[in-house]
Design a protein around this motif. Structure first.
Motif, mmCIF file in Angstrom:
data_model
loop_
_atom_site.group_PDB
_atom_site.id
_atom_site.type_symbol
_atom_site.label_atom_id
_atom_site.label_comp_id
_atom_site.label_asym_id
_atom_site.label_seq_id
_atom_site.Cartn_x
_atom_site.Cartn_y
_atom_site.Cartn_z
ATOM 1 N N VAL A 209 -5.223 -2.887 -1.098
ATOM 2 C CA VAL A 209 -4.192 -4.210 -1.378
ATOM 3 C C VAL A 209 -4.662 -5.268 -0.715
ATOM 4 O O VAL A 209 -5.049 -5.187 0.120
ATOM 5 N N GLY B 206 -3.358 -4.573 -6.431
ATOM 6 C CA GLY B 206 -3.860 -3.316 -5.962
ATOM 7 C C GLY B 206 -4.862 -2.529 -6.490
ATOM 8 O O GLY B 206 -4.810 -2.763 -7.809
ATOM 9 N N ARG C 217 0.911 -1.254 0.190
ATOM 10 C CA ARG C 217 0.103 0.036 -0.077
ATOM 11 C C ARG C 217 1.160 1.360 0.064
ATOM 12 O O ARG C 217 0.618 2.200 -0.799
#
Length: 163
Positions: A100, A110, A30
């Protein structure tokens, strides 16, 4: 008895450690995507999509496919005539969401949602862990073909023209 307690503690430590590493992987993926999109401001300098080494944001196999496409096109713009991360040439992005999901220990998916110059976008990514960090292995927006698929199709199209 002591051996059983020791084994139980060792198993618990391994399970908790694996869960912690899993969570860190989600967080690091992320952060990777968030960090990339944070550079797409009005005066920002986004990373070079096909950069290598410490500047790499793309998997080695995707870089190889991009280079093959560039050789085949011989200077033509093709699929990469715009930045595939924002599908734009001009940008002033406002990221509205980053999600994600881990698919395997070294693979993640993601999604980044953002607004760019009044248009909303949602881009999905296939991520792989490579060279000590997350790398983009493929990109897709909406019903468009993925970047890999588009590059392969373009390479095939040019190969067909030269035969």
């Amino acid at each position: 008895m002591r051996a059983n307690i020791f084994r139980a503690i060792l198993v618990a430590w391994a399970v908790l450690g694996a869960q912690s590493a899993f969570a860190q992987s989600v967080d690091s993926a992320r952060q990777f995507l968030t960090g990339i999109y944070a550079t797409y401001t009005k005066d920002g300098t986004p990373p070079r999509f096909s950069g290598v080494g410490s500047n790499a944001i793309v998997s080695p196999s995707l870089v190889k496919l991009i280079k093959r496409d560039q050789r085949v096109l011989r200077g033509e713009a093709g699929v990469l005539d715009m930045d595939p991360l924002c599908r734009c040439q001009d940008f002033d992005l406002k990221t509205t969401g980053v999600a994600v999901t881990m698919l395997a220990r070294l693979k993640a998916a993601g999604t980044v949602s953002f607004e760019n110059l009044g248009s909303r976008h949602e881009v999905t990514f296939s991520l792989v862990w490579s060279g000590g960090g997350w790398r983009i292995d493929d990109i897709r927006e909406g019903n468009q073909p993925s970047l890999r698929r588009a590059l392969r199709a373009e390479i095939q199209e040019y190969a067909d023209k030269t035969q």
